[in-house]
Design an enzyme around this catalytic site. Structure first.
Site, PDB file in Angstrom:
ATOM      1  N   ASP A  59       0.772  -1.183  -0.049  1.00  0.00           N
ATOM      2  CA  ASP A  59      -0.016   0.086  -0.022  1.00  0.00           C
ATOM      3  C   ASP A  59       0.919   1.159  -0.024  1.00  0.00           C
ATOM      4  O   ASP A  59       1.499   1.775  -1.049  1.00  0.00           O
ATOM      5  CB  ASP A  59      -1.015  -0.095   1.180  1.00  0.00           C
ATOM      6  CG  ASP A  59      -1.950   1.159   1.173  1.00  0.00           C
ATOM      7  OD1 ASP A  59      -3.094   0.879   0.626  1.00  0.00           O
ATOM      8  OD2 ASP A  59      -1.997   1.757   2.077  1.00  0.00           O
ATOM      9  N   GLY A  86       3.808   1.181   0.855  1.00  0.00           N
ATOM     10  CA  GLY A  86       5.176   0.711   0.849  1.00  0.00           C
ATOM     11  C   GLY A  86       5.945   0.578   2.143  1.00  0.00           C
ATOM     12  O   GLY A  86       7.179   0.261   2.041  1.00  0.00           O
ATOM     13  N   LYS A 146      -1.245  -1.755  -4.670  1.00  0.00           N
ATOM     14  CA  LYS A 146      -1.933  -0.411  -5.140  1.00  0.00           C
ATOM     15  C   LYS A 146      -0.736   0.511  -5.374  1.00  0.00           C
ATOM     16  O   LYS A 146      -0.446   1.491  -4.460  1.00  0.00           O
ATOM     17  CB  LYS A 146      -2.578  -0.113  -3.630  1.00  0.00           C
ATOM     18  CG  LYS A 146      -3.647  -0.985  -3.311  1.00  0.00           C
ATOM     19  CD  LYS A 146      -4.423  -0.054  -2.303  1.00  0.00           C
ATOM     20  CE  LYS A 146      -4.982  -1.130  -1.157  1.00  0.00           C
ATOM     21  NZ  LYS A 146      -5.671  -0.401   0.255  1.00  0.00           N
TER      22      LYS A 146
HETATM   23  P1  IMP Z   1       1.829  -0.404   3.807  1.00  0.00           P
HETATM   24  O1  IMP Z   1       2.809  -0.595   4.923  1.00  0.00           O
HETATM   25  O2  IMP Z   1       1.001   0.910   3.657  1.00  0.00           O
HETATM   26  O3  IMP Z   1       2.426  -0.802   2.513  1.00  0.00           O
HETATM   27  O4  IMP Z   1       0.624  -1.596   4.280  1.00  0.00           O
HETATM   28  C1  IMP Z   1       1.023  -2.866   4.014  1.00  0.00           C
HETATM   29  C2  IMP Z   1      -0.020  -3.514   5.015  1.00  0.00           C
HETATM   30  O5  IMP Z   1      -1.114  -3.037   5.292  1.00  0.00           O
HETATM   31  C3  IMP Z   1      -0.342  -4.819   4.265  1.00  0.00           C
HETATM   32  O6  IMP Z   1       0.452  -5.911   4.623  1.00  0.00           O
HETATM   33  C4  IMP Z   1      -1.955  -5.158   4.602  1.00  0.00           C
HETATM   34  O7  IMP Z   1      -1.737  -5.905   5.957  1.00  0.00           O
HETATM   35  C5  IMP Z   1      -2.397  -3.899   5.122  1.00  0.00           C
HETATM   36  N1  IMP Z   1      -3.143  -3.172   4.126  1.00  0.00           N
HETATM   37  C6  IMP Z   1      -2.873  -2.184   3.206  1.00  0.00           C
HETATM   38  N2  IMP Z   1      -3.806  -2.191   2.234  1.00  0.00           N
HETATM   39  C7  IMP Z   1      -5.078  -3.053   2.811  1.00  0.00           C
HETATM   40  C8  IMP Z   1      -6.356  -3.501   2.326  1.00  0.00           C
HETATM   41  O8  IMP Z   1      -6.824  -2.849   1.396  1.00  0.00           O
HETATM   42  N3  IMP Z   1      -6.862  -4.461   2.961  1.00  0.00           N
HETATM   43  C9  IMP Z   1      -6.380  -5.155   4.382  1.00  0.00           C
HETATM   44  N4  IMP Z   1      -5.212  -4.536   4.655  1.00  0.00           N
HETATM   45  C10 IMP Z   1      -4.367  -3.627   4.017  1.00  0.00           C
END
Ligand code: IMP
Ligand code: MG
Length: 177
Positions: A97, A99, A125
């Site tokens: 998401d 990152g 995403k």
């Molecule tokens: P980031 O650190 O923002 O990239 O988020 C990564 C983590 O957030 C992922 O491993 C998921 O556990 C959670 N996450 C991000 N987007 C979603 C979503 O749309 N649904 C459920 N979990 C999400």
């Protein structure tokens, strides 16, 4: 709630990912590291069609409190038990998401000097990225939607769903209390 990616489509994509991974890792025994909890179904289904000898390990990073917005501060809640020095490490993520989680995991693992380190994510995403992340293998690029199912949760719910579904505002309103 509506289905975004049906179970059968996920499985077809896993076959394609497996073909690529089989080619790239032939002759090696990679250590496949699953980030808990979201990537657990991905790990289970992927290694069954991989036809490659692998070892598995788990690490748990929390970045989400509750709700659908990341706290932006990933922390390790379960340390690795495996010695990754000199290993070919393949990290499995459910979704990239912002990152930040992937970047944090990468930095943490690199400090333990693996022979190689690659990232395989089921979902990506790209429009949500805040820090740059190199994704070596990706199942699906999706738009900016909050998804649940196939291991992924909202407040620990919906991980059991076989399909990847989109959580809509009406679901959030109905479930809140
Ligand atoms: P980031 O650190 O923002 O990239 O988020 C990564 C983590 O957030 C992922 O491993 C998921 O556990 C959670 N996450 C991000 N987007 C979603 C979503 O749309 N649904 C459920 N979990 C999400
Ligand atoms: Mg999660």
């Amino acid at each position: 709630m509506r289905v975004l990616i049906p179970h059968a489509t996920i499985q077809e994509t896993l076959q394609e990912l497996a073909r690529t991974l089989r080619h790239d890792y032939q002759g090696t025994t990679p250590l496949v590291l699953c980030t808990l909890k979201g990537a657990c179904l991905f790990l289970a289904d992927l290694i069954r069609v991989l036809a490659l000898p692998v070892e598995i390990g788990f690490l748990r990073v929390a970045s989400y409190g509750s709700g659908t917005v990341s706290s932006g501060h990933p922390t390790l809640v379960q340390e690795l038990h495996e010695d990754i020095r000199g290993r070919d490490v393949l990290v499995l993520e459910d979704i990239i998401d912002s990152g930040r989680t992937a970047q944090f995991v990468r930095q943490h693992l690199l400090a333990h000097v693996p022979a190689s380190l690659r990232l395989c994510t089921l979902l990506n995403k790209p429009s949500r990225r805040e820090v740059s992340v190199v994704i070596d293998y990706c199942g699906f690029n999706i738009p900016d939607l909050f998804v649940v199912g196939y291991g992924m949760d909202w407040n620990e719910r919906y991980r059991h769903l076989p399909d990847i579904c989109v959580l809509e505002d009406s679901d959030l309103a109905g479930a809140s209390q």
